[in-house]
Enzyme design. Structure first.
Site, mmCIF file in Angstrom:
data_model
loop_
_atom_site.group_PDB
_atom_site.id
_atom_site.type_symbol
_atom_site.label_atom_id
_atom_site.label_comp_id
_atom_site.label_asym_id
_atom_site.label_seq_id
_atom_site.Cartn_x
_atom_site.Cartn_y
_atom_site.Cartn_z
ATOM 1 N N HIS A 1 28.651 103.226 -55.266
ATOM 2 C CA HIS A 1 28.319 103.255 -53.834
ATOM 3 C C HIS A 1 27.238 104.308 -53.572
ATOM 4 C CE1 HIS A 1 29.392 104.450 -49.551
ATOM 5 N NE2 HIS A 1 29.123 103.169 -49.446
ATOM 6 N N GLU B 1 24.343 100.283 -56.108
ATOM 7 C CA GLU B 1 24.042 99.825 -54.754
ATOM 8 C C GLU B 1 22.720 100.370 -54.208
ATOM 9 O OE1 GLU B 1 25.957 101.503 -51.351
ATOM 10 O OE2 GLU B 1 26.094 99.575 -50.347
ATOM 11 N N ASP C 1 20.984 100.547 -50.343
ATOM 12 C CA ASP C 1 20.903 100.243 -48.920
ATOM 13 C C ASP C 1 19.425 100.235 -48.578
ATOM 14 O OD1 ASP C 1 23.677 100.164 -48.090
ATOM 15 O OD2 ASP C 1 23.727 102.304 -48.510
ATOM 16 N N HIS D 1 20.535 104.865 -46.556
ATOM 17 C CA HIS D 1 21.712 104.264 -45.922
ATOM 18 C C HIS D 1 21.520 103.979 -44.436
ATOM 19 C CE1 HIS D 1 25.676 104.234 -43.915
ATOM 20 N NE2 HIS D 1 25.967 103.451 -44.925
ATOM 21 N N GLU E 1 21.773 96.000 -50.016
ATOM 22 C CA GLU E 1 22.249 95.685 -48.663
ATOM 23 C C GLU E 1 21.082 95.668 -47.680
ATOM 24 O OE1 GLU E 1 25.296 98.217 -46.929
ATOM 25 O OE2 GLU E 1 25.008 97.297 -44.958
HETATM 26 CA CA CA Z 1 25.966 99.930 -48.154
#
Ligand code: CA
Length: 322
Positions: A15, A42, A44, A57, A148
């Site tokens: 994460h 991950e 973002d 993020h 994301e």
């Molecule tokens: Ca995220």
């Protein structure tokens, strides 16, 4: 049965990288997560002023950089600094720090990497994809990506189409189909549908789910229902619910495993809850080991987002027999 279902071994998703140990979304945090055995790293994504996806993020940059000191006159009327108001060349001048609370100026996780120390930069998506491909080559071990699309409705209000910028970059770097090591994720259901239908994304796709209604109006409660999951399964390969939607309750004594994982599996949707944090456990568990056991063994999730990929990977590799 496709690889996206619960038949496969559960995956460890780092994460924001190994964010329990290094400032989130720095390349250093991704390198550490890779070395710790994370299966997926991950990203973002938000857009810069010059329309380049950068790995951050928030749409704000004051929570993880020294922007207020470096560009004091560049805040909006709400007092916040937005990535969208800065070119990549400007974003590169910022020093990334461990996340701070903009109101108090204090570290959000005081036990983690010291705020404001050392030297870290904001990576662009392409820099990060090259970095991960490089690590995959040099170590001989493949970690996938888990990008994301952040706040597409907000980006659209600003006159930008973030998905239309991001997806071709993923495809150019070899992430195109469900066989490739990539999951695209988004909280906004309209955008998830659009990514599949209008933009023609052929790779794996995850619908993230908050506990309340989304900023764009996404009704997470409906999406978690049997009817909602059936509808979702037509476009998505998995769901990313909050931990509280898998383990409900207010304390260890009254906790329950919900039916969400079972219901999602009935529709062949993989389940990847967020976020496992050794230093911020839910009130429903007494230890990190217990949280891992409940998620992987009792609930049967297909993976988790974790700030501590070494500890989650250790659990998965030993099947909990530590
Ligand atoms: Ca995220």
């Amino acid at each position: 049965m496709s690889a996206a279902t619960h038949a496969a071994a559960p995956i460890v998703i780092a994460h924001r990288g190994a964010s329990g140990y290094l400032p989130e979304h720095t390349l250093e945090a991704k390198a550490l997560a890779h070395a710790m055995g994370a299966d997926f790293l991950e990203q973002d994504l938000v857009l810069s002023k010059d329309n380049v996806p950068v790995v951050l993020h928030d749409i704000y940059i004051d929570t993880v950089t020294d922007v207020a000191a470096r560009f004091p006159e560049r805040q909006r009327d709400d007092g916040r600094y937005y990535a969208l108001d800065f070119t990549v060349a400007e974003l590169k001048q910022l020093r990334v720090t461990e996340r701070i609370n903009v109101k108090t100026g204090k570290a959000v996780f005081p036990g983690r990497f010291p705020a404001g120390k050392s030297s870290f930069q904001i990576p662009t998506l392409e820099e990060e994809l090259e970095f991960i491909a490089g690590l995959n080559k040099s170590t001989g071990r493949t970690a996938g990506i888990y990008p994301e699309i952040k706040q597409p409705a907000w980006h659209r209000k600003q006159g930008r189409d973030i998905s239309r910028v991001v997806l071709p970059i993923l495809e150019r770097h070899g992430y195109r189909t469900k066989a490739d090591a990539c999951w695209v994720q988004c909280f906004e259901y309209d955008e998830v549908k659009r990514i599949r239908a209008e933009l023609g994304w052929k790779g794996r796709l995850v619908q993230l789910m908050g506990t309340k209604k989304g900023d764009d109006g996404t009704d997470f409660e409906y999406l978690r229902s049997t009817a909602g999951l059936a509808e979702l399964a037509k476009v998505a390969d998995g769901i990313g619910p909050a931990l509280a939607s898998v383990i409900s309750g207010k304390s260890v004594a009254d906790r329950k495993i919900t039916t969400l994982v079972k219901d999602a599996h009935a529709h062949k949707l993989a389940v990847h809850p967020y976020t496992v944090r050794a230093d911020e456990l839910p009130k429903t568990v007494a230890s990190l080991g217990e949280l891992h056991r409940l998620l992987f063994i009792e609930a049967g999730v297909d993976g988790v987002f974790t700030d501590f990929p070494d500890r989650t990977a250790a659990f998965v590799q030993t099947g909990g027999k530590l």
